[in-house]
Each structure stands twice: as structure tokens, then as C-alpha cells.
Design a protein around this motif. Structure first.
Motif, short mmCIF file in Angstrom:
data_model
loop_
_atom_site.label_atom_id
_atom_site.label_comp_id
_atom_site.label_asym_id
_atom_site.label_seq_id
_atom_site.Cartn_x
_atom_site.Cartn_y
_atom_site.Cartn_z
N ASP A 41 -9.82 -29.75 -23.48
CA ASP A 41 -9.61 -28.73 -22.45
C ASP A 41 -8.13 -28.59 -22.10
OD1 ASP A 41 -12.21 -27.93 -22.19
OD2 ASP A 41 -12.67 -29.18 -20.45
N GLY A 42 -7.27 -29.45 -22.65
CA GLY A 42 -5.84 -29.30 -22.45
C GLY A 42 -5.23 -30.18 -21.39
N LYS A 43 -5.87 -31.34 -21.13
CA LYS A 43 -5.38 -32.21 -20.06
C LYS A 43 -4.00 -32.77 -20.40
CE LYS A 43 -9.14 -34.62 -20.55
NZ LYS A 43 -9.85 -33.67 -21.45
N LEU A 157 -18.59 -37.56 -10.78
CA LEU A 157 -17.95 -38.86 -10.59
C LEU A 157 -16.80 -38.78 -9.60
CD1 LEU A 157 -17.91 -40.24 -14.24
CD2 LEU A 157 -19.08 -41.26 -12.28
N CYS A 158 -15.99 -37.74 -9.70
CA CYS A 158 -14.87 -37.58 -8.76
C CYS A 158 -15.39 -37.49 -7.33
CB CYS A 158 -14.06 -36.33 -9.11
SG CYS A 158 -13.02 -36.51 -10.57
N HIS A 159 -16.46 -36.75 -7.14
CA HIS A 159 -17.04 -36.62 -5.80
C HIS A 159 -17.59 -37.95 -5.32
CE1 HIS A 159 -18.78 -34.66 -2.34
NE2 HIS A 159 -19.97 -35.14 -2.64
N GLN A 160 -18.30 -38.66 -6.21
CA GLN A 160 -18.86 -39.95 -5.84
C GLN A 160 -17.76 -40.97 -5.53
OE1 GLN A 160 -22.19 -41.05 -5.48
NE2 GLN A 160 -22.55 -38.86 -5.45
N LEU A 161 -16.63 -40.85 -6.22
CA LEU A 161 -15.52 -41.78 -6.02
C LEU A 161 -14.65 -41.40 -4.84
CD1 LEU A 161 -14.62 -42.28 -9.77
CD2 LEU A 161 -15.35 -44.09 -8.21
N GLY A 162 -15.07 -40.42 -4.06
CA GLY A 162 -14.40 -40.12 -2.81
C GLY A 162 -13.23 -39.17 -2.90
N ILE A 163 -13.05 -38.50 -4.04
CA ILE A 163 -11.97 -37.53 -4.17
C ILE A 163 -12.43 -36.21 -3.56
CG2 ILE A 163 -10.47 -36.28 -5.76
CD1 ILE A 163 -10.76 -38.57 -7.72
N ARG A 164 -11.76 -35.80 -2.50
CA ARG A 164 -12.16 -34.57 -1.79
C ARG A 164 -11.24 -33.39 -2.09
NH1 ARG A 164 -15.97 -36.95 -2.15
NH2 ARG A 164 -17.25 -37.96 -0.56
N ASN A 165 -10.10 -33.65 -2.71
CA ASN A 165 -9.20 -32.57 -3.13
C ASN A 165 -9.47 -32.27 -4.60
OD1 ASN A 165 -7.73 -32.31 -0.65
ND2 ASN A 165 -6.68 -34.22 -1.15
N ILE A 166 -10.16 -31.18 -4.87
CA ILE A 166 -10.54 -30.80 -6.22
C ILE A 166 -9.82 -29.51 -6.60
CG2 ILE A 166 -12.43 -30.15 -7.75
CD1 ILE A 166 -12.68 -33.01 -6.87
N VAL A 167 -9.20 -29.52 -7.77
CA VAL A 167 -8.58 -28.32 -8.33
C VAL A 167 -9.33 -27.96 -9.61
CG1 VAL A 167 -6.52 -27.31 -9.37
CG2 VAL A 167 -6.31 -28.80 -7.38
N LEU A 168 -9.90 -26.76 -9.66
CA LEU A 168 -10.52 -26.26 -10.88
C LEU A 168 -9.47 -25.45 -11.62
CD1 LEU A 168 -13.13 -25.87 -12.59
CD2 LEU A 168 -13.45 -23.71 -11.36
N ALA A 169 -8.92 -26.03 -12.68
CA ALA A 169 -7.87 -25.37 -13.45
C ALA A 169 -8.49 -24.75 -14.69
CB ALA A 169 -6.79 -26.38 -13.82
N VAL A 170 -8.64 -23.44 -14.68
CA VAL A 170 -9.18 -22.72 -15.84
C VAL A 170 -8.03 -22.54 -16.82
CG1 VAL A 170 -10.40 -20.69 -16.65
CG2 VAL A 170 -10.87 -21.60 -14.37
N ASN A 171 -8.02 -23.35 -17.85
CA ASN A 171 -6.88 -23.45 -18.76
C ASN A 171 -7.08 -22.55 -19.99
OD1 ASN A 171 -4.43 -24.45 -19.66
ND2 ASN A 171 -5.35 -26.20 -20.69
N LYS A 172 -6.00 -22.39 -20.72
CA LYS A 172 -5.97 -21.60 -21.95
C LYS A 172 -6.31 -20.13 -21.70
CE LYS A 172 -7.10 -25.69 -24.71
NZ LYS A 172 -7.83 -26.25 -25.85
N MET A 173 -5.84 -19.65 -20.55
CA MET A 173 -6.07 -18.24 -20.23
C MET A 173 -5.37 -17.33 -21.24
SD MET A 173 -8.10 -17.83 -17.64
CE MET A 173 -7.80 -16.10 -17.26
N ASP A 174 -4.33 -17.84 -21.89
CA ASP A 174 -3.64 -17.05 -22.91
C ASP A 174 -4.54 -16.75 -24.10
OD1 ASP A 174 -3.27 -19.95 -23.09
OD2 ASP A 174 -2.22 -19.53 -24.98
N LEU A 175 -5.55 -17.59 -24.33
CA LEU A 175 -6.44 -17.39 -25.48
C LEU A 175 -7.58 -16.42 -25.18
CD1 LEU A 175 -6.63 -21.04 -26.88
CD2 LEU A 175 -5.05 -19.19 -27.48
N VAL A 176 -7.70 -15.99 -23.93
CA VAL A 176 -8.70 -14.96 -23.58
C VAL A 176 -7.99 -13.74 -22.99
CG1 VAL A 176 -10.59 -16.60 -23.24
CG2 VAL A 176 -9.10 -16.02 -21.31
N ASP A 177 -6.70 -13.58 -23.36
CA ASP A 177 -5.90 -12.43 -22.93
C ASP A 177 -5.83 -12.30 -21.41
OD1 ASP A 177 -5.42 -11.67 -25.60
OD2 ASP A 177 -7.34 -10.60 -25.69
#
Length: 638
Positions: A41-43, A157-177
Motif C-alpha cells: 500500500d506504500g507505507k 488492532l490500532c483501536h484495540q491498542l488504544g490509538i484514537r488518532n487515525i489517519v486514513l491515507a488513500v495512497n497512489k492517487m496518481d495511479l487513478v488519475d
């Protein structure tokens, strides 16, 4: 002369600017975050881009990166930013992340530690390691693929581990124009899933880690339809855990009792939550003793106040009982103490959970022996369904009850990571097998208390004029354990010793008649026998037990129940072929034909003792000779 003075003034201004810069940099807040998601996914590329854009790459590194990109990377002559993070040879060969890679960078406003977590399900345990200390999670989604199984697994897992700041990074937008509809569909899909698992809020960003869109500045000219912050802007503005922790009640697990001389006694540790100052009342748990803070000592001198995140030594006005593993806390708002809990477990070992087996449980500076009961359920991360489970396997997530042999000072994980998060360690291999989060204590653990009695175990032993022992005979079926144990007891009876023989078959007629011969049942069988044997030694008896007890971990568990030198492991060493020839009960024949499952030595393993106190070989000696030899080894009995 005037020019010289001006030069001095200029140097002074430069020095002042440098001092101001260093002071500002020293007092920047630190944000720890992870990148996670599915494979490819490009991490790693995203982190490489962050390092590159924040000028954290030296020229020689950049030259080497450019050269590597031509031979290893997938972008031709362009820079492959993933190579900045994928340091293992295997990672570069396969184009994947295997281990957790930590990198440091900073901006004008904040310092960062980022953990690049692997996307493969096989390495979920590595991802848990990285997430355990993170303030924020950047969950990447390939714009071409959308929300995948690992996206869901890592989010849960992130939610269970107590991480409340979540960023959904939709990556590779260049490959879908840079198609806005693709971005909106992925955000809608993720939103529905996030609500199911309890994520109330997240920030969605359309990015390209390779091209740099919306990484440091936003909006990119390629996404004019996006009006939110860039990734870096968001990372610089979110609240970090240390800021939140400082507002909670004071907690400090004691790591070390600092006693350099007779005049100084302090308690050293990392402040997990809250703040403390001289004169504040504190309580030590689990003893419950109270005192006040006399001073807060550091290498650089005494402090007027200390807050969460600082490592300090605290001295108290009174001499109270407090040692490593105890917790200093605010006197009027202490955490809980219990020995039975419900916990969420992430299983991280190739070997399945052995229900009832004793593991080391490490919570902060506390280490106790603990057992896990049969899971209430495991979680299907695809559907969030709760599935029935008898055990947990690699990467399984489940909920189970955990019992410890000593009370633990704790708080629910959602309230405190430091006092709610733990690991389980295999007692034989010392490998970490699970990460866990305590949900709550079981009410029954608060209602059961140890009742003190006036007649002590020493008094019982003195009345019988002997030292209690547990003579633990172990070996294959047919090795002669029961026969030799019976001979030993007869000789002890002639010596007027008070004994009791617990035989494997006899016990299964009563106390353990509800147990079968699966690994879990064998573990529970030995646990119960160990508890009975411990009670009998409390009564001053010499206890003889004749059980196959095939697993070292369970024999060690019984040893740990007793005081020093009370447990005597006697290995009745008989080769399998000899034991099978004896086969007076016909058990080996049934096992060989498949009529008897889980039979030790055939389709279930026997782990021979590594350092038994006594070994007897029934090929070389008769039961009578073996019994005499054992008696000689255990004397004197007073």
C-alpha cells in the motif's frame, strides 16, 4: 575598533539565536506514529518521502539511494523512497516490509518517531509491537484496491491498542488519475467499517507518497477538490499521549529501589501518568501504605515538580514497604488490585495457546505467573463476528479470562496503557507469545480473601517431625513410576514418615474424572494435582505423585507453587521400546492402531526432564533397588 565591536555584537547575536533554536528544539513535543495497512500500500515509500521532504537525508545517503533505486527499485531512474526504510536484505529482495523499522525526523513544530509496520498477515505480531507505543496511526489504502482484509485487521488492532488518532491515507492517487470519486468511495467504505469497530473519528487524506501530493503542503494542484490539511500539517497539530497523560492521576511503577548508601532510599521509575511534587500524599500498592513525597531527585538535581514521561527517583517522608513491581500513586485515587481479569489477547506465537498452562505475565515492572482460560471467543476481523474458540493461534485476536498467582496493580487498558497492557512469556523458551489488554477485573476476585490461620505449615511439619516434600515421579506410561513410588512409600512408612501417594489413574477416578487426554486437559490435570500436593505439604506430609506429566512447563508450574527445595523431580528413565514391551494395560497397542488418541510417546510428545534431582533407569535396576536409591538421595528428611 568600531568594526571589531560590531563583529562581537554579531557573534553574540548569532550565539543567542543558536541558543534560542536549541532551546526551542529541545522543548518540541514528540509524536510517535505508525504506518500500517495491507501489503504494497506504500507505507515505506510514504515514510521515505517524509524523510526526504523534511531534509533528514544526507547527500551521501541520497547518492546511495539513487544508485540502489536503479538496481533494486521499481521506478527506473527515479528515487525509490521505500529503500530508505526497507533495511533488511530480504525486504529489498522481496519488495516488502518484514520487521518494524523506526525512523526519526522533525519539522519546525514537532519531533517524530515513525514505525513502518509490515503489511503481511504473517507479521501482524510485528505490527502490534510498533502500535503499542504509538499516539497516531496512518492507515494506508491503495486507491486501486480499496479497503482490504489487512486494512480491517490493522484498524481493529490500532483501536484495540488504544490509538484514537487515525489517519486514513488513500495512497497512489496518481495511479487513478486523482479521481475524487475513487477517494470518496473508499472513505465511505472505511467509514461503515470504522463505525462497526468503534472508531468514532478519523481524518481522510488523498495522497501520493511517490509524487508527494498532500504530504507537506495541501491542496496539491492535482487534487483541487480537496480542502483539508496536508499529512504533515495534521501530524503537527494532533494531541500526543504525553500531554493527555499529564492530566491523569499520578502513577509510577517502581523499577528500582535506589539505595546507594544507608542515608538515602529512593524509588526510581518512569512516571506513567499525572504529576507529582514534594509534599504530595502518595500510596504504595499493593501494600496500601501511605506517605508523602520528600523530594524528587534526578541526575541534574532535585525538581519542584515532575510529570508523565519523566524518569525520576522519589524519596518519601516515611519508611514504608515498597519494592520493584509496586506502584506509587496518588493517595486518594489509587488504581485497582486484582488477580483475575478479562483480557483481549493478540496471539503472537507459532504454537497455539495452551489453556491452563502457566506463562509469565509482565505488566510494566510487575511479573507474575498467570494462566489463560479457554477463550470466550475470537474475533473474525473480516466480519467482526465473535467465533467460538478452544484456543488461539498465530495472529488470532480473542477475549479470555486470565488468572495470576499474585495480585496485580492495574487499570483497564482504555484508561492506562502502562497499567493495562501486558505481554505473556513462555516459561521454557522465554519467547513472547502474546500481547494483551486488561479489560476489567472479575468481581469474584474481589470477594475471595485468604483466611489466616493460627496453626502454620511449619507447625504441621514439626508435629510430624519431618520436612515436607513432593516426590514427583515422571516418565512414559509403563516406565514403572507407580511401582517405584509405591516401593518408596512403603520404605518411608517403615521409617515412621507421614506420606500420601497420588497416582495418575487413581486421581482420574475422582478429582479429575471430567478431564480427557488433550493437551489442555493434561495441563489442567497437572495443575489440579499441583494444587492438591501443595495443600498436602502445608499439612506437613511427604507427597508422592506418579504421573506421566509430559510437559516441562507444567512440571515447572508445580515447582513454582512450592517453597524452595520442596519439589523433587524424579525421572523414571525408560526407553519407549521397553515401556511398550511391558504394556500391561494394552495402551500402546491401542494407540498404534489408532484407537487411542493423544497417547504420550506415540502421537503426543513427552518432554524429558533436563535437570531432574534424581534419575533412575528401570532397565538397569529393579523397582526395589530404585526405591532404595531414591531414599538415599532424599535423606535426611528433617
Amino acid at each position: 575598533m568600531a568594526t571589531q565591536d560590531t563583529s562581537y555584537e554579531t557573534d553574540a547575536l548569532i550565539a543567542e539565536d543558536i541558543d534560542a533554536y536549541l532551546d526551542t528544539h529541545q522543548h518540541k513535543t514528540m509524536l510517535r506514529f505508525i504506518t500500517c495497512g495491507s501489503v504494497d500500500d506504500g507505507k515505506s515509500t510514504l515514510i521515505g518521502r517524509l524523510l526526504y521532504d523534511s531534509k533528514m537525508i544526507f547527500e551521501d545517503q541520497l547518492d546511495a539511494l539513487s544508485a540502489d533505486s536503479k538496481t533494486v527499485g521499481t521506478k527506473g531512474q527515479e528515487i525509490d523512497f521505500a529503500l530508505l526504510v526497507d533495511g533488511l536484505a530480504a525486504e529489498r529482495e522481496q519488495g516488502i516490509t518484514i520487521d518494524v523499522a523506526y525512523r526519526f525526523f522533525n519539522t519546525e513544530k514537532r519531533k517524530f518517531i515513525v514505525a513502518d509496520c509490515p503489511g503481511h498477515e504473517q507479521y501482524t505480531r510485528n505490527m502490534v509491537t510498533g502500535a503499542s507505543t504509538a499516539d497516531l496511526a496512518v492507515i494506508l489504502v491503495d486507491a486501486r484496491k480499496g479497503v482490504l482484509v489487512q486494512t480491517r485487521r490493522h484498524s481493529y488492532l490500532c483501536h484495540q491498542l488504544g490509538i484514537r488518532n487515525i489517519v486514513l491515507a488513500v495512497n497512489k492517487m496518481d495511479l487513478v488519475d486523482y479521481d475524487r470519486q475513487v477517494f470518496d468511495d473508499i472513505v465511505a467504505d472505511y467509514t461503515a467499517f470504522a463505525r462497526e469497530i468503534g472508531i468514532q473519528h478519523f481524518t481522510a487524506l488523498p495522497i501520493s507518497g511517490f509524487k508527494g501530493d498532500n504530504i507537506t503542503t495541501a491542496p496539491s494542484e492535482n487534487t483541487p477538490w480537496y480542502d483539508g490539511p496536508s499529512l504533515v500539517d495534521h501530524l503537527e497539530s494532533v494531541e500526543v499521549l504525553s500531554e493527555v497523560a499529564a492530566e491523569k492521576p499520578f502513577r509510577m511503577p517502581v523499577q528500582w529501589v535506589n539505595r546507594p548508601d544507608l542515608d538515602f532510599r529512593g524509588f526510581s521509575g518512569l512516571i506513567a501518568n499525572g504529576k507529582i511534587a514534594p509534599g504530595d500524599p502518595v500510596r504504595a500498592l499493593p501494600s496500601g501504605k501511605t506517605s508523602t513525597v520528600k523530594s524528587i531527585v534526578t541526575y541534574d538535581g532535585e525538581l519542584d515538580e515532575a510529570i508523565a514521561g519523566q524518569s525520576v527517583t522519589i524519596t518519601l517522608a516515611d519508611e514504608i514497604d515498597c519494592s520493584r513491581g509496586d506502584v506509587l500513586c496518588v493517595a486518594d485515587d489509587p488504581p485497582e488490585t486484582a488477580d483475575q481479569f478479562e483480557a483481549t489477547l493478540v496471539w503472537m506465537a507459532d504454537e497455539d495457546l495452551s489453556v491452563g498452562r502457566a506463562y509469565w505475565l509482565k505488566l510494566g515492572t510487575q511479573t507474575v505467573s498467570a494462566t489463560v482460560q479457554q477463550p470466550k471467543y475470537r474475533v473474525d476481523v473480516n466480519t467482526m463476528d465473535h467465533l467460538a474458540a478452544k484456543s488461539l493461534g498465530l495472529n488470532d485476536i480473542g477475549v479470555a479470562e486470565v488468572y495470576s498467582d499474585k495480585p496485580l496493580v492495574f487499570e483497564p487498558y482504555e484508561k492506562s496503557r502502562s497499567l493495562g497492557g501486558f505481554i505473556l512469556i513462555d516459561k521454557i523458551t522465554n519467547a513472547t507469545v502474546a500481547a494483551g489488554m486488561l479489560n476489567f477485573s472479575l468481581r469474584r476476585s474481589q470477594n475471595v480473601h485468604w483466611q489466616a490461620t493460627d496453626i502454620t505449615r511449619q507447625h504441621h511439619a514439626d508435629m510430624k517431625n519431618q520436612t515436607p516434600r513432593v516426590l514427583w515421579f515422571t516418565g512414559l506410561s509403563g516406565s514403572g513410576k507407580s511401582t517405584i513410588a509405591n516401593e518408596v512409600e512403603k520404605k518411608l512408612a517403615l521409617m515412621n514418615r507421614h506420606t500420601f501417594l497420588l497416582d495418575g489413574d487413581n486421581v482420574r477416578h475422582g478429582l479429575n474424572k471430567d478431564l480427557g487426554f488433550t493437551e489442555a486437559d493434561r495441563i489442567e490435570n497437572i495443575r489440579r494435582i499441583g494444587e492438591v500436593a501443595r495443600l498436602m505439604t502445608d499439612a506437613g506430609l511427604i507427597v508422592l505423585t506418579a504421573f506421566i506429566s509430559p510437559f516441562r512447563a507444567e512440571r515447572q508450574m508445580v515447582r513454582d507453587m512450592l517453597t524452595d527445595h520442596e519439589f523433587v523431580e524424579i525421572f523414571v528413565d525408560t526407553p519407549l521400546e521397553v515401556a511398550e514391551r511391558r504394556d500391561v494395560k494394552g495402551l500402546y497397542k491401542k494407540a498404534r492402531s489408532g484407537k487411542l488418541k493423544n497417547f504420550t510417546g506415540i502421537d503426543s510428545p513427552y518432554e524429558a526432564p533436563q535437570k531432574p534431582e534424581i534419575t533412575v533407569n528401570t532397565v538397569e535396576m529393579t523397582p526395589e533397588q530404585a526405591a532404595s536409591y531414591i531414599i538415599d538421595q532424599i535423606l535426611p528428611l528433617k
